[in-house]
Design a protein around this motif. Structure first.
Motif, PDB file in Angstrom:
ATOM      1  N   UNK A  42       0.826  -1.203   0.000  1.00 28.91           N
ATOM      2  CA  UNK A  42       0.000   0.000   0.000  1.00 28.91           C
ATOM      3  C   UNK A  42       0.859   1.251   0.000  1.00 28.91           C
ATOM      4  N   UNK A  43       1.926   1.239   0.801  1.00 25.84           N
ATOM      5  CA  UNK A  43       2.816   2.400   0.866  1.00 25.84           C
ATOM      6  C   UNK A  43       3.538   2.638  -0.455  1.00 25.84           C
ATOM      7  N   UNK A  44       3.922   1.549  -1.120  1.00 26.71           N
ATOM      8  CA  UNK A  44       4.615   1.700  -2.404  1.00 26.71           C
ATOM      9  C   UNK A  44       3.690   2.289  -3.466  1.00 26.71           C
ATOM     10  N   UNK A  45       2.458   1.767  -3.526  1.00 24.34           N
ATOM     11  CA  UNK A  45       1.497   2.289  -4.500  1.00 24.34           C
ATOM     12  C   UNK A  45       1.178   3.748  -4.211  1.00 24.34           C
ATOM     13  N   UNK A  46       0.969   4.069  -2.947  1.00 26.06           N
ATOM     14  CA  UNK A  46       0.661   5.453  -2.571  1.00 26.06           C
ATOM     15  C   UNK A  46       1.823   6.376  -2.904  1.00 26.06           C
ATOM     16  N   UNK A  47       3.039   5.902  -2.689  1.00 23.55           N
ATOM     17  CA  UNK A  47       4.214   6.728  -2.980  1.00 23.55           C
ATOM     18  C   UNK A  47       4.318   7.015  -4.472  1.00 23.55           C
ATOM     19  N   UNK A  48       4.088   5.984  -5.285  1.00 22.84           N
ATOM     20  CA  UNK A  48       4.173   6.162  -6.735  1.00 22.84           C
ATOM     21  C   UNK A  48       3.132   7.157  -7.220  1.00 22.84           C
ATOM     22  N   UNK A  49       1.910   7.023  -6.720  1.00 20.82           N
ATOM     23  CA  UNK A  49       0.847   7.928  -7.148  1.00 20.82           C
ATOM     24  C   UNK A  49       1.076   9.349  -6.651  1.00 20.82           C
ATOM     25  N   UNK A  50       1.623   9.489  -5.450  1.00 19.76           N
ATOM     26  CA  UNK A  50       1.911  10.824  -4.930  1.00 19.76           C
ATOM     27  C   UNK A  50       3.010  11.509  -5.725  1.00 19.76           C
ATOM     28  N   UNK A  51       3.909  10.709  -6.297  1.00 21.15           N
ATOM     29  CA  UNK A  51       5.005  11.290  -7.079  1.00 21.15           C
ATOM     30  C   UNK A  51       4.522  11.845  -8.420  1.00 21.15           C
ATOM     31  N   UNK A  52       3.321  11.438  -8.841  1.00 20.61           N
ATOM     32  CA  UNK A  52       2.738  11.950 -10.081  1.00 20.61           C
ATOM     33  C   UNK A  52       1.882  13.162  -9.740  1.00 20.61           C
ATOM     34  N   UNK A  53       2.146  14.267 -10.390  1.00 26.20           N
ATOM     35  CA  UNK A  53       1.384  15.476 -10.102  1.00 26.20           C
ATOM     36  C   UNK A  53      -0.072  15.285 -10.513  1.00 26.20           C
ATOM     37  N   UNK A  54      -0.998  15.938  -9.812  1.00 24.04           N
ATOM     38  CA  UNK A  54      -2.412  15.823 -10.184  1.00 24.04           C
ATOM     39  C   UNK A  54      -2.663  16.207 -11.630  1.00 24.04           C
ATOM     40  N   UNK A  55      -1.976  17.250 -12.108  1.00 25.64           N
ATOM     41  CA  UNK A  55      -2.163  17.693 -13.496  1.00 25.64           C
ATOM     42  C   UNK A  55      -1.769  16.597 -14.477  1.00 25.64           C
ATOM     43  N   UNK A  56      -0.596  15.988 -14.268  1.00 25.95           N
ATOM     44  CA  UNK A  56      -0.139  14.921 -15.158  1.00 25.95           C
ATOM     45  C   UNK A  56      -1.083  13.727 -15.104  1.00 25.95           C
ATOM     46  N   UNK A  57      -1.534  13.390 -13.910  1.00 29.09           N
ATOM     47  CA  UNK A  57      -2.453  12.261 -13.769  1.00 29.09           C
ATOM     48  C   UNK A  57      -3.734  12.514 -14.560  1.00 29.09           C
TER      49      UNK A  57
END
Length: 216
Positions: A35-50
């Motif tokens: 869970x922490x790894x997935x959350x970290x990866x998603x947090x590293x992507x900016x909301x705009x890029x996502x």
């Protein structure tokens, strides 16, 4: 018991077994690191890029369900649903624009994948469009290209895609959020929503789609 009813019962049974198994996994195994790894990866992507990726990649055929799950993880249920509602008209617009400008190449691509471009009588456009988006079997992105090729007006493509697909995406968002919070209640809610959608869509197909499809 007829074949269709047997398929529905088997599908629901497998669905419930999978739900019970998933709930057991949630409560019995440590998923903190994953869970922490997935959350970290998603947090590293900016909301705009996502958001840009969520608009463009599903239009190119990438499964939108993956983005819905990730949106639930990244933004939470409320904001993810709000984002999904805003993006739906954009997907329909992209599909309509590309189908209009690249009609023959898009048509050949769709037919190469064994999908049929229907011919829709004018008096059946509203009902057919609604049912076409509702009935499963054709990928989300393909539907946004097939309807414009079939001559459905832009307003119907945007309106029906937004109305029909919005509730179908919510269970994926809830499922993503349940994985983030390790919340079994959210998991059960998402499974119930999937079951309700499955039963509703099967009912629509049996009651309306076959009759409209035969008529056209």
């Amino acid at each position: 018991m007829d074949k269709k009813r047997s398929i529905i019962i088997i599908a629901i049974s497998l669905f419930l077994v999978a739900g019970l198994f998933a709930a057991g996994v949630y409560s019995g195994l440590p998923f903190e690191s994953l869970r922490n790894e997935v959350s970290y990866i998603l947090k590293s992507i900016s909301p705009f890029l996502f958001i840009v990726l969520m608009i463009t990649l599903p239009a190119a055929g990438f499964p939108v369900s993956v983005f819905l799950i990730m949106a639930g993880i990244k933004f939470g249920i409320f904001y993810a649903v709000f984002l999904w509602i805003l993006i739906l008209p954009l997907h329909a617009t992209i599909g309509y624009f590309l189908s209009s400008k690249l009609r023959q190449p898009v048509k050949r691509l769709i037919e190469k994948r064994k999908y049929h471009v229907p011919k829709i009588p004018e008096h059946s456009i509203a009902m057919y469009s609604f049912l076409f988006y509702a009935i499963p079997g054709i990928p989300y992105s393909a539907k946004n290209y097939i309807l414009p090729l079939a001559g459905v007006p832009f307003s119907y493509c945007v309106l029906m895609n937004s109305i029909v697909q919005a509730p179908q995406g919510i269970p994926f968002i809830v499922l993503g959020r349940s994985a983030t919070e390790m919340d079994a209640n959210l998991l059960y809610i998402s499974l119930i929503m999937f079951a309700v959608l499955f039963i509703t869509l099967r009912w629509l197909k049996r009651k309306y789609w076959d009759a409209v499809h035969y008529e056209n």
